[in-house]
Design an enzyme around this catalytic site. Structure first.
Site, PDB file in Angstrom:
ATOM      1  CB  CYS A 160       1.949  -3.479  11.200  1.00 36.68           C
ATOM      2  SG  CYS A 160       2.581  -4.305  12.652  1.00 36.68           S
ATOM      3  CG  HIS A 293       6.221  -0.786   7.283  1.00 41.70           C
ATOM      4  ND1 HIS A 293       4.809  -0.295   7.707  1.00 41.70           N
ATOM      5  CD2 HIS A 293       6.570  -1.650   7.662  1.00 41.70           C
ATOM      6  CE1 HIS A 293       4.795  -1.230   8.651  1.00 41.70           C
ATOM      7  NE2 HIS A 293       5.877  -1.944   8.662  1.00 41.70           N
ATOM      8  CG  HIS A 328       4.905   0.486  13.767  1.00 45.17           C
ATOM      9  ND1 HIS A 328       3.885   0.557  12.995  1.00 45.17           N
ATOM     10  CD2 HIS A 328       5.312  -0.965  13.387  1.00 45.17           C
ATOM     11  CE1 HIS A 328       3.545  -0.591  12.100  1.00 45.17           C
ATOM     12  NE2 HIS A 328       4.543  -1.330  12.303  1.00 45.17           N
TER      13      HIS A 328
END
Lengths: 398, 334
Positions: A160, A293, A328
């Site tokens: 990620c 994040h 995400h």
């Protein structure tokens, strides 16, 4: 004196739409891109995701690859990279020497996972078009070929944080003089592989995700791509381009705690933010906004909050996670949120953390409504599996 | 500033891990692809940890640990890994579970281990190394991306970077790649090669004089590319003592033919894919065998396809291409 690294263009595709304008419009009007999946052929039809409601066939037509089997990851990447090149105004002559650094977590999985079903069921499979795009490097090569890029090509896969690391590397290669102009970002399409993977880890919220909320239940998966054009001052001056922002800091650190979980104290996150601040020379109190994040999982948001507290002490800047807008987007998240950070600088406003109602004990509440304010410096965080933690800092140059 | 390989270790389909037995007894195999010879891991990986590791992780951690021990470095300044397909066995396993269970209840284990950066992440976790941690996945330039990064880190001020190039093969992946004709005539293979890249020359260190990567170049352009690479590094063609090429079974391959013709007919030509087979990060082994040749002043006869060495080895040229698309040129010196 270290050479400066400017951002002169960007392009973005997310569940908020194709192009920076549609993304900005959605951000400004607090319209989330999260919905039930209608294009991804999953049995989890009630699992909310950030899905771009444009089919592969339509995407292929938009980039002139109709009739071919091309991974959605690649199609999204081409669209975003093309927009980045157009906004920066890069000519074919410049593109000839331009580098491309692309980050992706699962590459062409969206195609190969379907083809592999046919392999297992011993059906006839057209192997080359089905599997040639599986590896992550394929999307990079296709974008480079489409745009006519002949400079350095890099592909990064650090889960990620992939595209945050791609942008970081653009800064490094420009500062080292290895390249003057770099297109850097990342891409990931929704896939059965990642949706079922995160589901098996039990970190998907069955409803809309609510990052930094005391009662957060997990993340929503998303898809998209974003690329920045980054240039040296010399390159920008030579071609009379316009700088939109400056990449002033970046930091990468490993959490060294667990393959998928973040350390409770957010050690890697803390180190990445500190490294980025140190490289930028920007004191913590000059950071106006953190694009966190903030995935919405219990684990990430707690450790990230603790790390932010540790870096900023009593004066935690305004912060929000934009993942309740996009979901995400894995390998693309760092680049998508870099574009949001630059939009915040250009429009002097910060975007709300949607779906928030109850604050966590450890940190003050995030920004929950569109807030016009002075935005000089933005810190953007991206953390991934394997303990990979990265932070970027962008500065206003106007 | 110079960049050195100060330690190097390889697990390949031949004996390369044990330095004493390096390429001494040649293994032949009837398998449809070249399978790496895995060592007894007990001496290099804590058995408790090894039990939970997939093959690619074990091969990588074993070679990584060996390099750290050999270079006597506890904490490198960065861990940089190149891998074409990453943890493909766990990827395949999880995908199969999704399909078989029709997206039902799944164990997350294979998914957790499937991400490309599991290898570099696992090394960081074991070493408790919080420094920069990068994983490159760029087709036939996956290892080259990682090597270029490691070299740039030395220029940026790092002292020691742990660098690896690693890929694993499975029978399913072999089946798919064969249908795609990915190896050409060369058997597909696998392996893990790790290196300590350092800023200082120690005894036995090998210098990486330069690295050039280019895509989509014609056979007409390749000789000019190699010539200008050598010019940039102030090396004349007659100063090159051996060629390490990724020929595999492609003896008629025009790129390799062109390169060989640039040099005198008796120059030793080494075919490193004889050892590794073909895969995205096979070229990492060229740097391992090149280092071994320079350090031991030895041309390994099993992989020598022409020429002979009479005057000692100080400079060896590496050239490889992946499917005619990703080309790599490098020069190692003693």
């Amino acid at each position: 004196m270290q050479p400066k690294v400017y951002v002169s263009g960007y392009g973005i595709v997310s569940s908020l739409g194709i192009g920076a304008d549609s993304n900005f419009t959605a951000l400004r009007s607090s319209e989330s891109g999260i919905s039930n999946p209608s294009l991804l052929g999953t049995i989890h039809q009630d699992m909310p995701v950030g899905e771009l409601k444009v089919s592969n066939a339509e995407l292929a037509e938009l980039v002139g690859l109709q009739g071919l089997i091309t991974s959605r990851t690649t199609l999204l990447a081409i669209l975003a990279a093309q927009e980045a090149v157009e906004t920066a105004g890069l000519t074919p002559k410049i593109l000839d020497n331009t580098a491309l650094i692309n980050g992706t977590s699962v590459g062409g999985m969206d195609i190969s996972e379907w083809a592999y079903q046919d392999v297992l069921r011993e059906k006839e499979v057209d192997y080359i078009p089905s599997f040639q795009g599986h590896d992550c490097g394929y999307s990079t090569m296709k974008v480079a070929n489409k745009l006519g890029l002949k400079g350095i090509l890099q592909t990064i896969s650090t889960a990620c944080s992939s595209s945050a690391n791609a942008i970081m590397n653009a800064g490094r290669v420009i500062k080292s003089g290895m390249a003057d102009c770099v297109i850097a970002g990342g891409t990931d399409a929704l896939s059965l592989f990642t949706l079922n993977g995160f589901n098996s880890l039990k970190i998907l919220d069955q409803a809309y995700c609510k990052p930094f909320d005391e009662e957060r239940q997990g993340l929503n998966l998303g898809e998209g791509a974003a690329f920045l054009v980054l240039e040296s001052e010399q390159s920008l001056n030579k071609r009379k381009g316009t700088a939109l922002a400056e990449l002033v800091g970046y930091g990468n650190a490993n959490d060294t705690y667990h393959q998928t979980a973040s350390s409770p104290e957010g050690k890697g996150a803390l180190m990445a933010m500190k490294k980025a601040l140190s490289i930028s020379g920007v004191p913590p109190e000059k950071i106006d906004y953190i694009n966190a994040h903030g995935t919405g999982t219990a684990n990430n948001d707690l450790s990230e909050s603790r790390a932010i507290k540790e870096v900023f002490g009593a004066e935690v800047p305004s912060y929000s996670s934009t993942k309740a807008y996009t979901g995400h987007t894995l390998g693309a998240a760092g680049a998508i949120e870099a574009v949001f950070s630059i939009l915040a600088i250009q429009h002097q406003m910060i975007f709300p953390n949607l779906n928030f109602s109850r604050s966590m004990e450890v940190i003050k509440s995030p920004v929950t409504s569109l807030t016009p304010m002075k935005v000089q410096h933005v810190l953007s965080n991206s953390f991934g599996f394997g303990g990979n933690c990265s932070s970027l800092i962008f500065a206003d140059i106007s | 500033m110079k960049v050195y390989i100060t330690a190097s270790s390889a697990i390949t389909p031949q004996n390369t891990f044990d330095s004493e037995k390096y390429l001494d007894v040649w293994q032949s195999s009837d398998l449809p692809y070249q399978l790496a010879i895995e060592p007894d891991y007990k001496s290099v990986i804590d058995p408790k940890l090894a039990r939970r590791m997939s093959r690619i992780i074990k091969m990588s951690v074993a070679t990584g640990n060996k390099v750290l021990a050999e270079a006597d470095i506890g904490q490198p300044d960065a861990i940089v890994v190149g891998t074409g397909l990453g943890c493909i066995k766990d990827t395949e396993k999880f995908l199969r579970e999704i399909i078989n269970e029709e997206e039902g209840l799944l164990s997350p284990t294979a998914f957790i281990q499937s991400t490309h950066n599991t290898i570099a992440g696992q090394l960081a976790l074991m070493l408790q190394c919080s420094e920069d941690n990068f994983t490159y996945v760029n087709r036939g330039h996956s290892f080259e991306n990682a090597l270029a990064d490691a070299m740039m880190r030395i220029y940026e001020g790092a002292d020691h970077v742990l660098l690896g190039g690693t890929d694993e093969m499975t029978s399913e992946v072999h089946n798919i790649l064969t249908h795609m004709n990915c190896g050409g005539n060369t058997l597909l293979g696998e392996g893990a090669c790790f290196f300590m890249i350092s800023n200082t020359k120690i005894d036995g260190a090998v210098c990486i004089e330069g690295l050039d990567t280019v895509n989509y170049i014609t056979t007409q352009q390749i000789t000019e590319r190699v010539k200008s690479f050598l010019r940039r590094n102030n090396v004349d063609t007659n100063e090159v003592d051996a060629l390490i090429l990724g020929i595999g079974e492609g003896l008629g391959d025009p790129y390799y033919k062109e390169i060989i013709q640039m040099f005198t007919p008796d120059i030793p030509v080494i075919n490193f894919k004889e050892v590794t087979g073909e895969y995205f990060t096979a070229s990492a082994y060229a740097f391992n065998v090149g280092s071994e040749m320079l350090r031991k002043q030895c041309i390994f006869p099993k992989i020598l396809i022409s020429g002979n060495n009479t005057s000692g080895l100080t400079k060896v040229l590496i050239y490889n291409h992946y499917q005619g698309v990703n080309h790599t040129i490098s020069l190692l010196s003693l």
